[in-house]
Design an enzyme around this catalytic site. Structure first.
Site, mmCIF file in Angstrom:
data_model
loop_
_atom_site.group_PDB
_atom_site.id
_atom_site.type_symbol
_atom_site.label_atom_id
_atom_site.label_comp_id
_atom_site.label_asym_id
_atom_site.label_seq_id
_atom_site.Cartn_x
_atom_site.Cartn_y
_atom_site.Cartn_z
ATOM 1 N N THR A 39 16.346 -7.909 -7.342
ATOM 2 C CA THR A 39 14.592 -7.818 -7.090
ATOM 3 C C THR A 39 14.273 -9.482 -6.950
ATOM 4 O OG1 THR A 39 14.243 -8.060 -9.502
ATOM 5 C CG2 THR A 39 14.565 -5.747 -8.735
ATOM 6 N N GLN A 99 10.633 4.896 -5.221
ATOM 7 C CA GLN A 99 10.315 4.587 -6.557
ATOM 8 C C GLN A 99 10.787 5.576 -7.577
ATOM 9 O OE1 GLN A 99 9.406 2.896 -9.057
ATOM 10 N NE2 GLN A 99 7.320 2.335 -8.303
ATOM 11 N N ALA A 136 4.172 -4.292 4.049
ATOM 12 C CA ALA A 136 5.719 -4.371 4.292
ATOM 13 C C ALA A 136 6.004 -4.171 5.838
ATOM 14 C CB ALA A 136 6.384 -3.825 3.415
ATOM 15 N N LYS A 171 6.624 1.633 8.945
ATOM 16 C CA LYS A 171 7.692 0.852 8.449
ATOM 17 C C LYS A 171 9.137 1.284 9.202
ATOM 18 C CE LYS A 171 6.847 1.125 3.865
ATOM 19 N NZ LYS A 171 6.780 0.833 2.260
ATOM 20 N N TYR A 182 7.176 6.056 -2.026
ATOM 21 C CA TYR A 182 6.587 6.625 -3.310
ATOM 22 C C TYR A 182 6.557 8.018 -3.275
ATOM 23 C CZ TYR A 182 6.172 1.684 -3.511
ATOM 24 O OH TYR A 182 6.264 0.433 -3.013
ATOM 25 N N GLU A 221 20.323 -1.357 -9.267
ATOM 26 C CA GLU A 221 19.363 -2.611 -8.739
ATOM 27 C C GLU A 221 19.146 -3.566 -10.214
ATOM 28 O OE1 GLU A 221 15.505 -1.745 -7.233
ATOM 29 O OE2 GLU A 221 14.476 -2.888 -8.747
ATOM 30 N N ARG A 272 6.261 -5.379 0.091
ATOM 31 C CA ARG A 272 5.003 -5.980 0.132
ATOM 32 C C ARG A 272 4.930 -7.072 -1.280
ATOM 33 N NH1 ARG A 272 -0.643 -3.622 -1.253
ATOM 34 N NH2 ARG A 272 0.244 -3.751 -3.477
ATOM 35 N N GLY A 273 5.638 -6.453 -2.417
ATOM 36 C CA GLY A 273 5.606 -7.101 -3.609
ATOM 37 C C GLY A 273 4.469 -6.889 -4.696
HETATM 38 P P1 FAD Z 1 3.553 -1.269 1.788
HETATM 39 O O1 FAD Z 1 4.442 -0.370 2.532
HETATM 40 O O2 FAD Z 1 2.954 -2.525 2.467
HETATM 41 O O3 FAD Z 1 2.278 -0.310 1.361
HETATM 42 C C1 FAD Z 1 1.206 -0.718 0.294
HETATM 43 C C2 FAD Z 1 0.124 -0.163 0.332
HETATM 44 O O4 FAD Z 1 -0.603 -0.517 1.530
HETATM 45 C C3 FAD Z 1 0.569 1.425 0.497
HETATM 46 O O5 FAD Z 1 -0.764 2.051 -0.524
HETATM 47 C C4 FAD Z 1 0.369 1.865 1.862
HETATM 48 O O6 FAD Z 1 -0.174 3.072 2.130
HETATM 49 C C5 FAD Z 1 -0.663 0.932 2.423
HETATM 50 N N1 FAD Z 1 -0.397 0.521 3.842
HETATM 51 C C6 FAD Z 1 0.759 0.192 4.199
HETATM 52 N N2 FAD Z 1 0.722 -0.132 5.526
HETATM 53 C C7 FAD Z 1 -0.695 0.064 6.022
HETATM 54 C C8 FAD Z 1 -1.526 -0.234 7.229
HETATM 55 N N3 FAD Z 1 -0.825 -0.432 8.197
HETATM 56 N N4 FAD Z 1 -2.876 -0.153 6.936
HETATM 57 C C9 FAD Z 1 -3.307 0.282 5.670
HETATM 58 N N5 FAD Z 1 -2.529 0.471 4.636
HETATM 59 C C10 FAD Z 1 -1.425 0.383 4.740
HETATM 60 N N6 FAD Z 1 7.947 -5.562 -6.140
HETATM 61 C C11 FAD Z 1 8.395 -7.022 -6.295
HETATM 62 O O7 FAD Z 1 7.373 -7.769 -6.478
HETATM 63 N N7 FAD Z 1 9.733 -7.243 -6.298
HETATM 64 C C12 FAD Z 1 10.713 -6.383 -6.063
HETATM 65 O O8 FAD Z 1 11.797 -6.898 -5.983
HETATM 66 C C13 FAD Z 1 10.213 -4.975 -5.843
HETATM 67 N N8 FAD Z 1 11.205 -4.065 -5.710
HETATM 68 C C14 FAD Z 1 10.973 -2.603 -5.369
HETATM 69 C C15 FAD Z 1 12.180 -1.951 -4.953
HETATM 70 C C16 FAD Z 1 11.737 -0.466 -4.719
HETATM 71 C C17 FAD Z 1 12.644 0.507 -4.292
HETATM 72 C C18 FAD Z 1 10.256 -0.158 -4.683
HETATM 73 C C19 FAD Z 1 9.965 1.460 -4.196
HETATM 74 C C20 FAD Z 1 9.064 -0.814 -5.032
HETATM 75 C C21 FAD Z 1 9.509 -2.260 -5.380
HETATM 76 N N9 FAD Z 1 8.586 -3.434 -5.900
HETATM 77 C C22 FAD Z 1 8.971 -4.496 -6.172
HETATM 78 C C23 FAD Z 1 7.225 -2.799 -5.734
HETATM 79 C C24 FAD Z 1 6.375 -2.872 -4.522
HETATM 80 O O9 FAD Z 1 6.445 -4.331 -4.137
HETATM 81 C C25 FAD Z 1 5.163 -2.548 -4.784
HETATM 82 O O10 FAD Z 1 5.105 -1.126 -5.264
HETATM 83 C C26 FAD Z 1 3.979 -2.926 -3.992
HETATM 84 O O11 FAD Z 1 2.628 -2.360 -4.350
HETATM 85 C C27 FAD Z 1 3.922 -1.993 -2.581
HETATM 86 O O12 FAD Z 1 5.094 -2.532 -1.815
HETATM 87 P P2 FAD Z 1 5.165 -1.756 -0.445
HETATM 88 O O13 FAD Z 1 6.564 -2.311 0.083
HETATM 89 O O14 FAD Z 1 5.891 -0.253 -0.521
HETATM 90 O O15 FAD Z 1 4.012 -1.999 0.382
#
Ligand code: FAD
Length: 308
Positions: free
Chosen positions: A49, A200, A144, A189, A169, A18, A124-125
Site C-alpha cells: 500500500t 474492497q 483513478a 477505469k 466496491y 496486501e 485515487r487514495g
Molecule cells: P476512483 O475510482 O477515482 O473513485 C472515487 C469516487 O469517485 C467514487 O465514488 C467513484 O464513483 C467516483 N468517480 C470516479 N470517476 C468519476 C468520474 N469520472 N466522475 C464522477 N465521479 C467519478 N488508499 C490509499 O490511500 N492507499 C492505498 O494503498 C490503497 N489501497 C487500496 C486497495 C484496494 C484494493 C482498494 C479497493 C482501495 C484502496 N485504497 C487505498 C482506498 C482508496 O484509495 C479509496 O477508497 C478512495 O476513496 C477511492 O479510490 P478509487 O481508486 O476507487 O477512486
C-alpha cells in the site's frame, strides 16, 4: 510476470497478499520476517500500500509557521525493493493520485520501471486527516481513471508496459450516489486501460457475486479479484463499517457481540468466517483471493493453510 497473465495461466488458485509499509524505525529484517510466514504458500506477488504524505504546521519564533513533512511510514518503493530482493517474487506497489502532481507520479513510474516492477494498483487514495472530501493536488489527478490514463501514456512513451489493477466496491464507494453510477465509473477505469480489478473487503459473498454480475452486465469483462479480511476483535464490527463503508452480516456481528468479552473466541469466529468465505470463493472458480493482512500474519496463515 504480469498479473493478467498469471490469472490466465493459473493451473491452481493462489493467494494474493496486501501489506502496509512499516512505521519508520522498523528494520528491514523485522519487515521481511513479518512477511516470511506467507511464503510457504508461494504467493506469486505481494501488494504494497501507499500512504499520502501529511504536513504539520510548526510555529516559528517570529509568529509565522513552517510547513513540515510528516511521513510516518517507509516508502512503498523501498519496501518493494526489499521484498523483491529477499523473496524473488513480483511486487505490486499501489500508486495514488492523492498529494501527488503529475510530475511526481511520472517520477514514481520511472522508479518502478527502474526496479523492474511490472504491475501497479492505481487508486485515487484516501483523504488525509482533517479532510472531509478528497482534494486533488492542483496539478494532479481527481479520479483513478485519469491516473490509469497517465500510466498507459507513460507505458506507450517509454515502451514499458505496466499491467494495471484498480479498486472496486461491491457495496459501493461511499461517495457514489448509487452502485450503478459507481460501476459506470469503474468501467471508465477499465476503458482507460485497467487490466484487472481488486475489491474492497466484504463479508457476504452473495454481495460479491451480485456485484460481478452487475459489472458483467455493464460490459466489464476484466478479472475481478475478491478482497477479504478476517475480523480479529469485537470492536471491528463497528470500526470497519465506519472506516470502509461496508456491512457486517447480522449472523457474524451477533456472534461477535455475544462473545465480545472473550478475545480468543472473537479471533476464532472472525478467522472461521473468513476461511469459509475463501473456500466458497474458490469453489465458485475465483483464481485468487486478495487478503488485507494489515501487518498481522497469524490468522491469515491459518486461513491459507486451510484453503491453498
Ligand atoms: P476512483 O475510482 O477515482 O473513485 C472515487 C469516487 O469517485 C467514487 O465514488 C467513484 O464513483 C467516483 N468517480 C470516479 N470517476 C468519476 C468520474 N469520472 N466522475 C464522477 N465521479 C467519478 N488508499 C490509499 O490511500 N492507499 C492505498 O494503498 C490503497 N489501497 C487500496 C486497495 C484496494 C484494493 C482498494 C479497493 C482501495 C484502496 N485504497 C487505498 C482506498 C482508496 O484509495 C479509496 O477508497 C478512495 O476513496 C477511492 O479510490 P478509487 O481508486 O476507487 O477512486
Amino acid at each position: 510476470m504480469k498479473i493478467s497473465q498469471m490469472l490466465q495461466n493459473a493451473a491452481r488458485p493462489y493467494p494474493s497478499l496486501e501489506i502496509v509499509p512499516p512505521l519508520k524505525g522498523v528494520t528491514k529484517t523485522q519487515l521481511l520476517d513479518s512477511i516470511r510466514p506467507f511464503m510457504e504458500f508461494n504467493p506469486p506477488f505481494v501488494n504494497v500500500t501507499t500512504h499520502r504524505d501529511e504536513f504539520e504546521f510548526i510555529p516559528r519564533q517570529d509568529g509565522s509557521f513552517r510547513r513540515a513533512l510528516v511521513r510516518k511510514r517507509v516508502s512503498e518503493t523501498a519496501v518493494c525493493a526489499a521484498i523483491q530482493n529477499e523473496f524473488k517474487i513480483e511486487v505490486v506497489p499501489h500508486i495514488i493520485c492523492g498529494g501527488a502532481s503529475r510530475d511526481i507520479i511520472e517520477s514514481k513510474l520511472h522508479d518502478f520501471q527502474f526496479l523492474g516492477v511490472e504491475n501497479l494498483l492505481a487508486l485515487r487514495g484516501d483523504c488525509i486527516t482533517g479532510e472531509k472530501r478528497f482534494v486533488p493536488d492542483p496539478d494532479g489527478y481527481t479520479y483513478a481513471s485519469q491516473l490509469v490514463e497517465a500510466i498507459e501514456a507513460f507505458s506507450k512513451t517509454r515502451g514499458y508496459d505496466f499491467c494495471v489493477g484498480v479498486g472496486a466496491y461491491p457495496e459501493k464507494h461511499f461517495e457514489a450516489p448509487n452502485l450503478e453510477t459507481d460501476i459506470e465509473n469503474l468501467k471508465k477505469k477499465v476503458d482507460a486501460g485497467a487490466d484487472y480489478i481488486v475489491t474492497q473487503m466484504f463479508f457476504d459473498n452473495k454481495v460479491f457475486y451480485e456485484f460481478c454480475d452487475k459489472c458483467l452486465a455493464a460490459g466489464i469483462t476484466v478479472p475481478i479479484i475478491p478482497g477479504l479480511k478476517p475480523l480479529s476483535s469485537a470492536r471491528q464490527i463497528s470500526l470497519l463499517p465506519e472506516a470502509f463503508s461496508i456491512d457486517i452480516p447480522l449472523e457474524l456481528s451477533s456472534e461477535m457481540e455475544a462473545n465480545k468479552d472473550n478475545k480468543e473466541a472473537c479471533y476464532q469466529i472472525g478467522k472461521r468466517w473468513c476461511s469459509e468465505q475463501c473456500r466458497d470463493l474458490l469453489a465458485h472458480g475465483c483464481k485468487t483471493v486478495h487478503f488485507y493482512t494489515m501487518g498481522k500474519a497469524d490468522n491469515i496463515v491459518d486461513i491459507l493453510r486451510e484453503n491453498f
